[in-house]
Design a protein around this motif. Structure first.
Motif, short mmCIF file in Angstrom:
data_model
loop_
_atom_site.label_atom_id
_atom_site.label_comp_id
_atom_site.label_asym_id
_atom_site.label_seq_id
_atom_site.Cartn_x
_atom_site.Cartn_y
_atom_site.Cartn_z
N UNK A 5 -14.80 -17.46 -23.98
CA UNK A 5 -13.75 -18.46 -22.93
C UNK A 5 -13.42 -19.20 -23.69
N UNK A 6 -12.41 -20.16 -23.23
CA UNK A 6 -11.80 -21.26 -23.49
C UNK A 6 -13.44 -22.61 -22.91
N UNK A 7 -14.00 -22.50 -21.95
CA UNK A 7 -15.24 -22.74 -21.59
C UNK A 7 -17.02 -23.01 -22.41
N UNK A 8 -16.55 -21.63 -22.52
CA UNK A 8 -17.97 -21.17 -23.32
C UNK A 8 -17.77 -21.58 -25.05
N UNK A 9 -16.40 -21.37 -25.58
CA UNK A 9 -15.90 -22.03 -26.82
C UNK A 9 -16.58 -23.38 -27.21
N UNK A 46 -31.02 -30.77 -17.64
CA UNK A 46 -31.98 -30.13 -16.06
C UNK A 46 -31.23 -29.25 -14.87
N UNK A 47 -31.26 -28.27 -16.53
CA UNK A 47 -30.79 -26.65 -15.57
C UNK A 47 -31.40 -25.86 -16.07
N UNK A 48 -31.80 -24.82 -15.35
CA UNK A 48 -32.17 -23.79 -16.12
C UNK A 48 -31.54 -22.85 -17.73
N UNK A 49 -32.46 -22.26 -18.90
CA UNK A 49 -31.67 -21.90 -19.23
C UNK A 49 -31.12 -20.73 -19.03
N UNK A 50 -31.62 -19.96 -17.89
CA UNK A 50 -30.61 -18.92 -18.04
C UNK A 50 -28.93 -19.39 -17.67
N UNK A 51 -29.34 -20.76 -16.59
CA UNK A 51 -28.05 -20.92 -16.07
C UNK A 51 -27.52 -21.62 -17.34
N UNK A 60 -20.11 -17.90 -15.40
CA UNK A 60 -20.64 -18.72 -14.50
C UNK A 60 -19.62 -19.69 -14.57
N UNK A 61 -18.23 -19.68 -13.32
CA UNK A 61 -17.37 -20.20 -13.26
C UNK A 61 -17.28 -21.48 -12.62
N UNK A 62 -18.13 -21.47 -12.01
CA UNK A 62 -17.77 -22.14 -10.77
C UNK A 62 -18.53 -24.02 -10.85
N UNK A 63 -19.00 -24.47 -12.17
CA UNK A 63 -20.46 -25.49 -11.99
C UNK A 63 -19.85 -26.59 -10.53
N UNK A 64 -21.02 -26.92 -10.31
CA UNK A 64 -20.57 -28.45 -9.72
C UNK A 64 -20.55 -29.03 -10.89
N UNK A 65 -20.15 -30.48 -10.32
CA UNK A 65 -19.44 -31.73 -10.77
C UNK A 65 -21.42 -32.17 -11.78
N UNK A 66 -22.13 -32.18 -10.81
CA UNK A 66 -23.29 -32.81 -10.67
C UNK A 66 -23.46 -31.70 -12.20
N UNK A 67 -23.42 -31.06 -12.91
CA UNK A 67 -24.28 -30.22 -13.53
C UNK A 67 -22.93 -30.10 -14.99
N UNK A 68 -21.71 -30.51 -14.65
CA UNK A 68 -20.91 -31.12 -15.57
C UNK A 68 -20.88 -32.87 -15.77
N UNK A 69 -21.00 -32.77 -15.11
CA UNK A 69 -21.82 -34.21 -15.95
C UNK A 69 -23.10 -34.56 -16.76
N UNK A 83 -13.51 -35.53 -19.48
CA UNK A 83 -12.03 -34.79 -18.94
C UNK A 83 -12.35 -33.27 -18.87
N UNK A 84 -11.66 -33.02 -20.45
CA UNK A 84 -11.45 -31.64 -21.17
C UNK A 84 -12.71 -30.32 -20.78
N UNK A 85 -13.64 -30.60 -20.07
CA UNK A 85 -15.16 -30.04 -19.89
C UNK A 85 -14.35 -30.00 -18.49
N UNK A 86 -14.43 -30.45 -17.74
CA UNK A 86 -13.71 -30.97 -16.48
C UNK A 86 -12.51 -29.57 -16.27
N UNK A 87 -11.74 -30.49 -17.05
CA UNK A 87 -10.04 -29.39 -17.54
C UNK A 87 -10.50 -27.66 -17.00
N UNK A 88 -11.53 -27.45 -18.37
CA UNK A 88 -11.70 -25.88 -18.81
C UNK A 88 -12.48 -25.42 -17.53
N UNK A 89 -13.06 -25.47 -16.83
CA UNK A 89 -13.55 -25.75 -15.51
C UNK A 89 -12.16 -25.12 -13.90
N UNK A 90 -11.51 -25.92 -14.45
CA UNK A 90 -10.75 -25.42 -13.06
C UNK A 90 -9.89 -23.80 -13.52
#
Length: 285
Positions: A5-9, A46-51, A60-69, A83-90
């Motif tokens: 996926x674009x985000x995963x890549x 500060x997130x789980x390895x599985x997440x 996982x297609x809907x990470x929160x802004x806090x997780x992305x930060x 900003x690019x990371x956040x756009x890829x999650x839209x």
């Protein structure tokens, strides 16, 4: 462009670009994979390895802004890459609906042509030349075609002579297309350009896989024209109101400088790219 996926890549590329010592982690023994491990990024964010694994695998297609930060900080992303990371999650419904190609407005065309002492041209998201004034055409007359900046840099033999800082130009082209890709990962035109250049240029393919992101801004350039020699220019790019996928690129010379004199010589010569010259010759026969 990829099997992921674009985000995963993007996450994978940025993770693999970091070393443990870059983020203050100890490095023990030999690693089987380049860069940080997924578990290390998860720890830093500060997130789980599985997440985090689900995030990188596109599950996982809907990470929160806090997780992305937190992930951005863990991967040491700058503001533009964040900003690019956040756009890829839209979601597709959240993306701009006017990000496709469109004609350059007649007003902008007239404005550029009135700048007869300054090269100016408009580029699209994939760095296609959408329009340019006479001096911009003359400036790029050594190329076979004045059609796409990335193709001209990577595939046209004139590119390595024209761009005196070729590696910098190459990195910039790829990072600019990558930034545009973040706005529209489904863009057919960007996919076409990336596929063609990746197949023809191993250097482009390698840079594309780095996922570096950088939009056009303002900087200097050192160019060399076959007929007027060295050119040291100021460079600026502006988003076009009403057409956010278009950018107006303007080259300027210091007043009374050798580059300004060279621009005047080019203007008087009225040169054009090789293909345009050939077509004009054919039409006259």
């Amino acid at each position: 462009m990829s099997n992921g996926t674009p985000l995963g890549d993007f996450l994978r590329a940025r993770r693999e670009a970091l070393k443990p010592h870059d983020v203050g982690l100890p490095e023990h023994g030999r690693r089987r994979v380049p860069g940080l491990r997924r578990e290390e990024v998860a720890l830093l964010a500060g997130v789980s390895s599985d997440y985090y694994i689900r995030l990188e695998q596109g599950r996982e297609n809907s990470p929160s802004p806090q997780v992305l930060d937190a992930v951005a900080q863990a991967l040491k992303l700058d503001a533009e890459s964040t900003d690019h990371l956040n756009r890829l999650c839209l979601a597709a419904s959240q993306r701009p609906h006017d990000w496709g190609e469109a004609d350059v407005s007649p007003q902008l065309l007239q404005l550029m042509e009135d700048w007869d002492h300054t090269p100016a041209f408009v580029v699209g998201p994939a760095l296609d030349i959408m329009a340019g004034n006479s001096l911009a055409t003359a400036l790029h007359s050594g190329f076979d075609k004045f059609d796409n900046l990335a193709r001209m840099v990577f595939l046209d033999p004139a590119g390595r002579d024209f761009y005196q800082e070729w590696e910098r130009a190459a990195h910039s082209c790829v990072a600019e297309i990558r930034a545009a890709y973040g706005h529209d990962p489904e863009s057919v035109r960007i996919a076409e350009v990336v596929a063609h250049l990746s197949a023809q240029s191993p250097e482009f393919a390698a840079l594309w896989q780095r996922h570096d992101v950088k939009s056009k801004s303002q900087e200097g350039k050192h160019l060399k024209h076959a007929q007027v020699g060295d050119l040291h220019i100021k460079f600026a790019a502006f988003t076009v109101n009403g057409a956010p996928h278009q950018q107006l690129v303007v080259y300027q010379a210091e007043p009374a400088s050798p580059t300004a004199a060279a621009f005047e010589t080019l203007r008087s010569m009225g040169t054009q790219p090789k293909q345009a010259r050939a077509e004009a010759t054919d039409a006259s026969m």
